[in-house]
Design an enzyme around this catalytic site. Structure first.
Site, PDB file in Angstrom:
ATOM      1  N   GLY A  72      34.881   8.057  -0.227  1.00 33.93           N
ATOM      2  CA  GLY A  72      33.900   8.906   0.437  1.00 33.93           C
ATOM      3  C   GLY A  72      32.559   8.209   0.570  1.00 33.93           C
ATOM      4  O   GLY A  72      32.295   7.209  -0.102  1.00 33.93           O
ATOM      5  N   CYS A  99      38.228   4.124  -4.751  1.00 30.34           N
ATOM      6  CA  CYS A  99      36.864   3.855  -4.280  1.00 30.34           C
ATOM      7  C   CYS A  99      35.894   4.894  -4.865  1.00 30.34           C
ATOM      8  O   CYS A  99      35.633   4.898  -6.058  1.00 30.34           O
ATOM      9  CB  CYS A  99      36.823   3.799  -2.765  1.00 30.34           C
ATOM     10  SG  CYS A  99      35.308   3.041  -2.115  1.00 30.34           S
ATOM     11  N   TYR A 100      35.358   5.798  -4.056  1.00 34.76           N
ATOM     12  CA  TYR A 100      34.487   6.846  -4.596  1.00 34.76           C
ATOM     13  C   TYR A 100      35.238   7.644  -5.662  1.00 34.76           C
ATOM     14  O   TYR A 100      34.638   8.107  -6.638  1.00 34.76           O
ATOM     15  CB  TYR A 100      34.022   7.782  -3.481  1.00 34.76           C
ATOM     16  CG  TYR A 100      33.118   8.886  -3.961  1.00 34.76           C
ATOM     17  CD1 TYR A 100      31.742   8.703  -4.052  1.00 34.76           C
ATOM     18  CD2 TYR A 100      33.642  10.118  -4.351  1.00 34.76           C
ATOM     19  CE1 TYR A 100      30.912   9.716  -4.514  1.00 34.76           C
ATOM     20  CE2 TYR A 100      32.824  11.137  -4.813  1.00 34.76           C
ATOM     21  CZ  TYR A 100      31.450  10.933  -4.890  1.00 34.76           C
ATOM     22  OH  TYR A 100      30.632  11.943  -5.357  1.00 34.76           O
ATOM     23  N   HIS A 189      40.156   0.013  -1.560  1.00 33.61           N
ATOM     24  CA  HIS A 189      41.048   0.933  -0.846  1.00 33.61           C
ATOM     25  C   HIS A 189      42.453   0.344  -0.844  1.00 33.61           C
ATOM     26  O   HIS A 189      42.751  -0.598  -0.107  1.00 33.61           O
ATOM     27  CB  HIS A 189      40.563   1.132   0.591  1.00 33.61           C
ATOM     28  CG  HIS A 189      39.365   2.017   0.697  1.00 33.61           C
ATOM     29  ND1 HIS A 189      39.452   3.395   0.703  1.00 33.61           N
ATOM     30  CD2 HIS A 189      38.050   1.729   0.787  1.00 33.61           C
ATOM     31  CE1 HIS A 189      38.238   3.915   0.808  1.00 33.61           C
ATOM     32  NE2 HIS A 189      37.373   2.921   0.845  1.00 33.61           N
ATOM     33  N   GLU A 191      45.037   2.036   0.170  1.00 32.48           N
ATOM     34  CA  GLU A 191      45.833   2.703   1.194  1.00 32.48           C
ATOM     35  C   GLU A 191      45.814   1.992   2.541  1.00 32.48           C
ATOM     36  O   GLU A 191      46.660   2.266   3.407  1.00 32.48           O
ATOM     37  CB  GLU A 191      45.363   4.156   1.379  1.00 32.48           C
ATOM     38  CG  GLU A 191      44.003   4.333   2.028  1.00 32.48           C
ATOM     39  CD  GLU A 191      42.841   4.298   1.048  1.00 32.48           C
ATOM     40  OE1 GLU A 191      41.825   4.950   1.324  1.00 32.48           O
ATOM     41  OE2 GLU A 191      42.953   3.601   0.013  1.00 32.48           O
ATOM     42  N   ASP A 247      55.124  15.439  20.722  1.00 30.67           N
ATOM     43  CA  ASP A 247      54.857  16.521  19.769  1.00 30.67           C
ATOM     44  C   ASP A 247      55.320  17.877  20.290  1.00 30.67           C
ATOM     45  O   ASP A 247      56.053  18.603  19.611  1.00 30.67           O
ATOM     46  CB  ASP A 247      53.365  16.583  19.436  1.00 30.67           C
ATOM     47  CG  ASP A 247      52.828  15.254  18.951  1.00 30.67           C
ATOM     48  OD1 ASP A 247      53.626  14.428  18.471  1.00 30.67           O
ATOM     49  OD2 ASP A 247      51.611  15.018  19.071  1.00 30.67           O
ATOM     50  N   LYS A 389      52.615  11.738  12.798  1.00 33.48           N
ATOM     51  CA  LYS A 389      53.275  11.358  14.047  1.00 33.48           C
ATOM     52  C   LYS A 389      54.633  10.720  13.814  1.00 33.48           C
ATOM     53  O   LYS A 389      55.612  11.074  14.482  1.00 33.48           O
ATOM     54  CB  LYS A 389      52.370  10.386  14.822  1.00 33.48           C
ATOM     55  CG  LYS A 389      52.847  10.082  16.230  1.00 33.48           C
ATOM     56  CD  LYS A 389      52.530  11.237  17.149  1.00 33.48           C
ATOM     57  CE  LYS A 389      52.832  10.901  18.597  1.00 33.48           C
ATOM     58  NZ  LYS A 389      52.366  11.951  19.507  1.00 33.48           N
TER      59      LYS A 389
END
Length: 533
Positions: A72, A99-100, A189, A191, A247, A389
């Site tokens: 964040g 991180c944060y 990070h 991710e 979608d 997705k």
């Protein structure tokens, strides 16, 4: 146009949650929080993101087996800094801070965070200085590994019970762990793709530390979704707006499998679709699936309203409003429908909630995720709102949709309107449709389509002087774009060889009247940019 004030519940509602192992992700406002959820779901474990203000309520309702604290932009040193609920640390479940999230964990559990040291943004190198379950089979003690940093503050003193597991030049306490409580945190990070082995570290947390085996599959989701749709709808009629994209098509086929002819689909053709797109959708749904379908040609209405409009955001608003108006008129003609089905995805839901947790009132092209306008009296059916997705594509395959349709590149809701900068005219749209068709046709012919995450043509709002044959021309420039991506959050341009680009450019210039120059875009998409069109 605003959403109904009653459209979005203010309390966390656990009724939609599947009966599977779950991980709760507390969002502190990172631009890449969605990627954490994606990485967890890649391990076949259900994950859900909630803003930090609703985290305690969600934690008690969801009863997750583990919690992840996101990054964040704030500082834990601020007077009103966002923090994790104390209940999470007291519950005895594994917690991972990113991180944060590391700084919040250290600050709340008795450590120390300081500002004004060494800022790190971008690539860095972490050295592993201790063995840990989170490194098992991935990193070794003494090894140095590339990671992606994004921080100004840093942890300078450990909370009780923690030890330092890794360090970097700009953050000597880069990785921390409390093995007894199964609390771990990283300053980087893990991710994002820019931390090459980050997904494997996250897998260790999910599988080895949290002990989750993974039972989140598309087959299970399909069966649960069908029962949920039947329970929600009962004997009522449902209408579903088709956009021509994956979608809405998957949502329609799923709902049809659940309730059959209680469903009617409406395709609002706004004239901004790809070449012959409407005809392909009508053929597939009427002939292959025998789903009742109303095809409305509203292209004159949309294109007329867009003439002279340059601002892309204004274009979006015009298209969104007209789509609702046209769709509502057709729904009234059908009559008796109590439910409106939409292909809303989980990223749509996340992006419709601000960092402070308030609902968005913007109609997002074909999705009004904040709720329906007041004048539409139908209730929403959104069977895909828990999916990303690629999960929708997997569900489409599970439902038997053809791979040529399921595997299509993403297409923006406002269609070609935002790929045609400047004012819209039928002539310009025709040029763009033909150029785009040639580009995609050649990509498919060369066997490159599945290697590319998204490719498209753009009709640039400029004309150039050229010479074609024995005469001068003053015609448009077409830009070509193609990117590779795993998650749609970061992307890099596809490295076509010059022979391919030359062939495509030659075909477009020779076959599309109104174009005398073609250019290829080689910019990349940085981490945290949600949308690329």
């Amino acid at each position: 146009m605003t959403a109904s004030p009653n459209a979005t519940a203010t309390a966390f509602d656990p009724s939609h949650l599947p009966d599977h192992d779950k991980i709760l992700i507390v969002d502190f406002g990172s631009q890449v929080t969605q990627l954490i959820a994606r990485r967890v779901r890649e391990e076949k474990v259900y994950s859900e993101i909630v803003p930090f203000q609703k985290a305690e309520e969600a934690f008690r309702a969801m009863k997750p087996k583990a919690v992840i604290l996101s990054g964040g932009p704030a500082s834990v040193l601020d007077a009103h800094a966002p923090l994790a609920p104390k209940a999470i640390f007291d519950a005895g479940v594994p917690v991972l801070g990113i991180c944060y999230g590391e700084q919040a964990m250290a600050h709340q559990l008795g450590g120390k965070v300081e500002a004004g040291h060494h800022r790190e943004f971008g690539r860095a190198e972490v050295e592993v200085i201790a063995d840990s379950p989170i490194f098992e089979g991935v990193w070794e003690k003494g090894g140095k590994y590339p990671v992606w940093m994004s921080h100004g503050d840093r942890v300078t003193e450990l909370p009780p019970g923690f030890r330092v597991l890794g360090q970097a030049p700009g953050s000597p306490i880069s990785i921390i762990g409390d093995d007894a409580r199964k609390f771990y945190a990283t300053q980087f990070h893990l991710e994002v793709m820019h931390t090459p082995q980050g997904a494997q570290l996250l897998r260790n947390f999910v599988r080895n530390i949290a002990g989750l085996t993974g039972d989140w599959t598309m087959r299970a989701f399909k069966e649960e979704a069908i029962e949920k749709i039947r329970k929600q709808v009962g004997k009522a009629k449902v209408i579903c707006g088709l956009s021509g994209g994956v979608d809405s098509a998957v949502a329609a086929v799923l709902i049809h499998e659940a309730i059959g002819d209680q469903l009617t689909c409406v395709l609002v053709d706004h004239g901004l679709m790809r070449l012959a797109e409407a005809e392909r959708v009508v053929t597939m749904f009427r002939d292959s699936y025998n789903i009742p379908l109303v095809h409305v040609d509203a292209s004159d209405t949309f294109i007329g309203a867009l003439e002279g409009v340059d601002d892309p955001e204004q274009k979006r608003k015009i298209i969104g409003k007209l789509f609702i108006d046209v769709f509502d008129a057709e729904a009234k003609k059908i009559g008796g429908a109590e439910f409106l089905a939409q292909g809303t995805l989980y990223p749509d839901v996340i992006e419709s909630v601000s960092f402070t947790g308030g609902p968005s009132v913007t109609i997002k092209s074909h999705h009004n995720v904040g709720g329906l306008p007041d004048f539409m009296k139908m209730k929403l059916v959104e069977p895909l709102r828990e999916l990303f997705k690629d999960e929708v594509r997997a569900l489409g395959r599970e439902l038997g949709l053809p791979e040529s349709f399921v595997g299509r590149h993403p297409f923006p809701g406002p269609g070609l309107a935002i790929r045609c900068p400047g004012g819209i005219t039928r002539d310009k749209l025709k040029i763009l449709q033909l150029a785009d068709e040639i580009y995609i046709e050649e990509i498919r012919r060369c066997g490159l389509y599945d290697d590319i995450w998204q490719a498209f043509a753009v009709l640039l709002p400029v004309k150039t002087v050229g010479v074609m044959g024995d005469g001068r021309t003053y015609e448009y420039v077409v830009g070509l774009r193609a990117v590779t991506s795993v998650d749609g959050m970061t992307a890099d341009f596809y490295p076509f060889d010059m022979k391919f680009l030359g062939m495509v450019a030659t075909r477009i210039i020779n076959e599309v009247k109104g174009v005398n120059r073609v250019v290829y875009d080689v910019t990349s998409k940085p981490p945290g940019t949600i949308e690329w069109e």
